[in-house]
Design a protein around this motif. Structure first.
Motif, PDB file in Angstrom:
ATOM      1  N   ILE A  19      17.549  20.601 -53.248  1.00  0.00           N
ATOM      2  CA  ILE A  19      16.538  21.652 -53.304  1.00  0.00           C
ATOM      3  C   ILE A  19      16.949  22.716 -54.309  1.00  0.00           C
ATOM      4  O   ILE A  19      16.125  23.217 -55.079  1.00  0.00           O
ATOM      5  N   VAL A  33      10.253  23.700 -46.513  1.00  0.00           N
ATOM      6  CA  VAL A  33      11.315  22.715 -46.326  1.00  0.00           C
ATOM      7  C   VAL A  33      11.393  22.305 -44.867  1.00  0.00           C
ATOM      8  O   VAL A  33      11.321  23.137 -43.968  1.00  0.00           O
ATOM      9  N   THR A  35      14.037  20.028 -42.530  1.00  0.00           N
ATOM     10  CA  THR A  35      15.299  19.305 -42.576  1.00  0.00           C
ATOM     11  C   THR A  35      15.809  19.020 -41.175  1.00  0.00           C
ATOM     12  O   THR A  35      15.645  19.823 -40.265  1.00  0.00           O
ATOM     13  N   THR A  47      15.919  15.428 -45.425  1.00  0.00           N
ATOM     14  CA  THR A  47      15.293  16.693 -45.816  1.00  0.00           C
ATOM     15  C   THR A  47      14.037  16.389 -46.623  1.00  0.00           C
ATOM     16  O   THR A  47      14.067  15.553 -47.528  1.00  0.00           O
ATOM     17  N   PHE A  49      10.783  18.363 -48.765  1.00  0.00           N
ATOM     18  CA  PHE A  49      10.359  19.650 -49.313  1.00  0.00           C
ATOM     19  C   PHE A  49       9.234  19.452 -50.319  1.00  0.00           C
ATOM     20  O   PHE A  49       9.103  18.391 -50.935  1.00  0.00           O
TER      21      PHE A  49
END
Length: 218
Positions: A19, A33, A35, A47, A49
């Motif tokens: 990220i 995001v 995660t 994760t 995003f």
């Protein structure tokens, strides 16, 4: 159930964080995001995003978006057990991630810790892996003072002897007025000279005061 502590920490260009890398490449803010931290003993985590649509490079591998929404795409990164990024490191302690924001390669991470003792252990691990990590804010209801006055004191900066000397001096009443113990008496307990005892005590106090007054030195 304990109220716990919510900590906000900032990492400057953390290695191994996809990220952070993506936000630097696109010069954008990534704050959407999701995660799942890699808990101790687990086989990894994932994760996801949202970021601008285009292929991104993650080490030697190229990552394609899972879904695209016009100029925005959803990316997914799988983590292993090597603790290569901050959320993987947090997983070892079972600390839930509350928010994760990346901007121009830097990451601000908000997470929950069960106690100050756990927070001390977490910060020691994060500082060992990411020396640039900086505590921005701590929240543990009820707290007194403004956000700027709510600081984190990192006891991990003390050597074992400095901590032992400082704790003994405190418990034996060295800092009380009138004193219940003096440097000569306490130094004799450690089998060291009074001057050496004082040196350890001053060094420990200086490191604590650096955090209290936000001098940022050790």
């Amino acid at each position: 159930m304990a109220s716990g502590i919510r900590a906000t920490v900032k990492f400057t260009a953390p290695d191994g964080c996809p990220i952070a890398q993506r936000s630097k490449t696109t010069e954008s803010v990534i704050d959407q995001v999701s995660t799942s931290v890699a808990l101790s003993g687990s086989s990894g985590s994932v994760t996801e995003f949202l970021a601008e649509t285009e292929r991104i490079e993650d080490g030697d591998e190229e990552t394609e978006p899972i879904f695209s929404y016009g100029t925005t795409s959803l990316y997914r990164t799988a983590h292993g057990d090597n603790e290569d990024c901050p959320c993987e490191c947090l997983g070892r302690f079972g600390c839930p991630v509350h928010r994760y924001v990346a901007e121009d390669g830097d990451v601000t991470l908000v997470f929950h810790a069960e106690s100050f003792e756990q927070l001390q252990d977490v910060m020691a691990a994060l500082r060992d892996r990411y020396p640039s990590v900086d505590v921005q804010r701590l929240l543990q209801p009820p707290l007194e003072g403004s956000a700027r006055e709510q600081v984190f004191v990192n006891r991990g900066k003390l050597t074992d002897r400095q901590r032992e000397v400082l704790q003994t001096a405190y418990e034996r009443g060295y800092f009380e007025r009138p004193k219940r113990a003096n440097a000569t008496e306490l130094a004799a307990e450690f089998g060291i000279a009074p001057s050496t005892f004082t040196e350890h005590l001053v060094a420990a106090q200086r490191k604590i005061f650096d955090d209290v007054f936000d001098h940022g030195t050790s």
